[in-house]
Design a protein around this motif. Sequence first.
Motif, PDB file in Angstrom:
ATOM      1  N   GLN A   1      -7.966  -7.624   2.410  1.00  0.00           N
ATOM      2  CA  GLN A   1      -7.761  -6.429   3.228  1.00  0.00           C
ATOM      3  C   GLN A   1      -7.017  -5.340   2.450  1.00  0.00           C
ATOM      4  O   GLN A   1      -7.317  -4.149   2.603  1.00  0.00           O
ATOM      5  CB  GLN A   1      -7.006  -6.787   4.506  1.00  0.00           C
ATOM      6  N   GLN A   2      -6.069  -5.730   1.615  1.00  0.00           N
ATOM      7  CA  GLN A   2      -5.359  -4.745   0.798  1.00  0.00           C
ATOM      8  C   GLN A   2      -6.323  -4.050  -0.158  1.00  0.00           C
ATOM      9  O   GLN A   2      -6.277  -2.822  -0.328  1.00  0.00           O
ATOM     10  CB  GLN A   2      -4.229  -5.420   0.027  1.00  0.00           C
ATOM     11  N   GLU A   3      -7.203  -4.822  -0.782  1.00  0.00           N
ATOM     12  CA  GLU A   3      -8.196  -4.246  -1.680  1.00  0.00           C
ATOM     13  C   GLU A   3      -9.192  -3.367  -0.911  1.00  0.00           C
ATOM     14  O   GLU A   3      -9.609  -2.308  -1.393  1.00  0.00           O
ATOM     15  CB  GLU A   3      -8.949  -5.351  -2.419  1.00  0.00           C
ATOM     16  N   LEU A   4      -9.565  -3.796   0.287  1.00  0.00           N
ATOM     17  CA  LEU A   4     -10.508  -3.029   1.099  1.00  0.00           C
ATOM     18  C   LEU A   4      -9.909  -1.697   1.535  1.00  0.00           C
ATOM     19  O   LEU A   4     -10.585  -0.663   1.520  1.00  0.00           O
ATOM     20  CB  LEU A   4     -10.933  -3.843   2.324  1.00  0.00           C
ATOM     21  N   HIS A   5      -8.637  -1.694   1.915  1.00  0.00           N
ATOM     22  CA  HIS A   5      -7.974  -0.446   2.307  1.00  0.00           C
ATOM     23  C   HIS A   5      -7.941   0.528   1.135  1.00  0.00           C
ATOM     24  O   HIS A   5      -8.189   1.731   1.294  1.00  0.00           O
ATOM     25  CB  HIS A   5      -6.552  -0.734   2.793  1.00  0.00           C
ATOM     26  N   LYS A   6      -7.644   0.008  -0.051  1.00  0.00           N
ATOM     27  CA  LYS A   6      -7.596   0.859  -1.241  1.00  0.00           C
ATOM     28  C   LYS A   6      -8.981   1.425  -1.548  1.00  0.00           C
ATOM     29  O   LYS A   6      -9.135   2.619  -1.859  1.00  0.00           O
ATOM     30  CB  LYS A   6      -7.079   0.050  -2.431  1.00  0.00           C
ATOM     31  N   LEU A   7     -10.018   0.566  -1.438  1.00  0.00           N
ATOM     32  CA  LEU A   7     -11.380   1.007  -1.719  1.00  0.00           C
ATOM     33  C   LEU A   7     -11.844   2.031  -0.697  1.00  0.00           C
ATOM     34  O   LEU A   7     -12.535   3.005  -1.042  1.00  0.00           O
ATOM     35  CB  LEU A   7     -12.325  -0.200  -1.721  1.00  0.00           C
ATOM     36  N   ARG A   8     -11.468   1.856   0.558  1.00  0.00           N
ATOM     37  CA  ARG A   8     -11.868   2.817   1.589  1.00  0.00           C
ATOM     38  C   ARG A   8     -11.302   4.200   1.290  1.00  0.00           C
ATOM     39  O   ARG A   8     -11.983   5.219   1.489  1.00  0.00           O
ATOM     40  CB  ARG A   8     -11.411   2.347   2.967  1.00  0.00           C
ATOM     41  N   ALA A   9     -10.070   4.258   0.810  1.00  0.00           N
ATOM     42  CA  ALA A   9      -9.484   5.550   0.455  1.00  0.00           C
ATOM     43  C   ALA A   9     -10.289   6.210  -0.657  1.00  0.00           C
ATOM     44  O   ALA A   9     -10.609   7.400  -0.598  1.00  0.00           O
ATOM     45  CB  ALA A   9      -8.036   5.370   0.032  1.00  0.00           C
ATOM     46  N   SER A  10     -10.641   5.435  -1.688  1.00  0.00           N
ATOM     47  CA  SER A  10     -11.430   5.978  -2.794  1.00  0.00           C
ATOM     48  C   SER A  10     -12.793   6.453  -2.308  1.00  0.00           C
ATOM     49  O   SER A  10     -13.287   7.501  -2.740  1.00  0.00           O
ATOM     50  CB  SER A  10     -11.615   4.925  -3.888  1.00  0.00           C
ATOM     51  N   CYS A  11     -13.430   5.685  -1.411  1.00  0.00           N
ATOM     52  CA  CYS A  11     -14.715   6.088  -0.845  1.00  0.00           C
ATOM     53  C   CYS A  11     -14.606   7.449  -0.164  1.00  0.00           C
ATOM     54  O   CYS A  11     -15.484   8.314  -0.302  1.00  0.00           O
ATOM     55  CB  CYS A  11     -15.197   5.067   0.183  1.00  0.00           C
ATOM     56  N   GLY A  12     -13.531   7.631   0.574  1.00  0.00           N
ATOM     57  CA  GLY A  12     -13.346   8.894   1.273  1.00  0.00           C
ATOM     58  C   GLY A  12     -13.184  10.067   0.330  1.00  0.00           C
ATOM     59  O   GLY A  12     -13.676  11.170   0.598  1.00  0.00           O
ATOM     60  N   PHE A  13     -12.514   9.856  -0.791  1.00  0.00           N
ATOM     61  CA  PHE A  13     -12.276  10.940  -1.739  1.00  0.00           C
ATOM     62  C   PHE A  13     -13.555  11.395  -2.426  1.00  0.00           C
ATOM     63  O   PHE A  13     -13.655  12.548  -2.841  1.00  0.00           O
ATOM     64  CB  PHE A  13     -11.260  10.506  -2.794  1.00  0.00           C
ATOM     65  N   VAL A  14     -14.532  10.498  -2.573  1.00  0.00           N
ATOM     66  CA  VAL A  14     -15.765  10.861  -3.294  1.00  0.00           C
ATOM     67  C   VAL A  14     -16.974  10.991  -2.377  1.00  0.00           C
ATOM     68  O   VAL A  14     -18.081  11.261  -2.830  1.00  0.00           O
ATOM     69  CB  VAL A  14     -16.073   9.837  -4.413  1.00  0.00           C
ATOM     70  N   GLY A  15     -16.785  10.787  -1.072  1.00  0.00           N
ATOM     71  CA  GLY A  15     -17.884  10.930  -0.134  1.00  0.00           C
ATOM     72  C   GLY A  15     -18.846   9.766  -0.105  1.00  0.00           C
ATOM     73  O   GLY A  15     -20.017   9.942   0.249  1.00  0.00           O
ATOM     74  N   ALA A  16     -18.398   8.548  -0.450  1.00  0.00           N
ATOM     75  CA  ALA A  16     -19.256   7.361  -0.397  1.00  0.00           C
ATOM     76  C   ALA A  16     -19.268   6.844   1.044  1.00  0.00           C
ATOM     77  O   ALA A  16     -18.669   5.812   1.372  1.00  0.00           O
ATOM     78  CB  ALA A  16     -18.755   6.293  -1.362  1.00  0.00           C
ATOM     79  N   SER A  17     -19.999   7.567   1.913  1.00  0.00           N
ATOM     80  CA  SER A  17     -19.868   7.348   3.350  1.00  0.00           C
ATOM     81  C   SER A  17     -20.429   6.007   3.824  1.00  0.00           C
ATOM     82  O   SER A  17     -19.837   5.345   4.670  1.00  0.00           O
ATOM     83  CB  SER A  17     -20.529   8.495   4.115  1.00  0.00           C
ATOM     84  N   ARG A  18     -21.566   5.586   3.283  1.00  0.00           N
ATOM     85  CA  ARG A  18     -22.154   4.312   3.734  1.00  0.00           C
ATOM     86  C   ARG A  18     -21.286   3.132   3.305  1.00  0.00           C
ATOM     87  O   ARG A  18     -21.053   2.200   4.080  1.00  0.00           O
ATOM     88  CB  ARG A  18     -23.573   4.160   3.186  1.00  0.00           C
ATOM     89  N   LEU A  19     -20.787   3.173   2.085  1.00  0.00           N
ATOM     90  CA  LEU A  19     -19.899   2.112   1.622  1.00  0.00           C
ATOM     91  C   LEU A  19     -18.591   2.125   2.399  1.00  0.00           C
ATOM     92  O   LEU A  19     -18.053   1.067   2.747  1.00  0.00           O
ATOM     93  CB  LEU A  19     -19.626   2.261   0.124  1.00  0.00           C
TER      94      LEU A  19
END
Length: 243
Positions: free
Chosen positions: A190-208
């Motif tokens: 979950q810690q890794e997923l939260h970090k990845l979700r933030a990165s997704c938001g910054f680059v617009g990786a909406s489906r991921l």
Amino acid sequence: MKPATCPRVLLVEDDPTSRAFLTAAAVRTPAETDSADCMSAALALADGEPYDLWLFDAQLPDGSGIELLRQLRERHADTPALAHTACSEPSTHAALRAAGFADVVVKPLPAAAVQAAIRGVLGLAAAPEAIGPSPHEGPMPLWDDDGAALALNGNREHVQVLRGLFLQELAQAGTRIGEALRRGDVLEAQQELHKLRASCGFVGASRLAAAVHALALQPRQEGLCKGFTQAVYETLDSHGAGD
């Protein structure tokens, strides 16, 4: 050229994509910005010239934002601090504020929100509000180009640079999450997923981002694990070219 009174900001963030985004946002506040990826590097920077503001990640590879703030407070008692985190839990935010952070911002967030938080803590004049994008209609796109550009004040070239960095890190992040789940270490996943979700938001990786969010809520759900893996592969295969 920045004004002579341009504030100096120390940014601490271990994720490369998030660090690049937050640095770009802080620089455009405007602010002279130094960045570090861990506590030890931040402490070394803070021993040099003084900063007008600290912008610390709540979780770091060699400690926490709270511990970093505590150590630096012993040397610089009056420097204001902002915390940034991918966690939306009110208890986490309350603990950060109780530790001495003036405010907490939740990743991902647009550059304008980062800049507003910095200006607010430093007592600087507010910038004009940006107009948000229209809600997306239809199936979730692989990339949200308009949203990512808006988050970076319309700089589409910078979006592509950040996406390249994001894609370089994505395979390793997916591997770490998969291994944690196979070990049954839900907290680490979950810690890794939260970090990845933030990165997704910054680059617009909406489906991921949607797949990451769903898996973080139910990390033991096999179907969501498969959906996450598929979204990782789709995003990597796209090479940032869009849907």
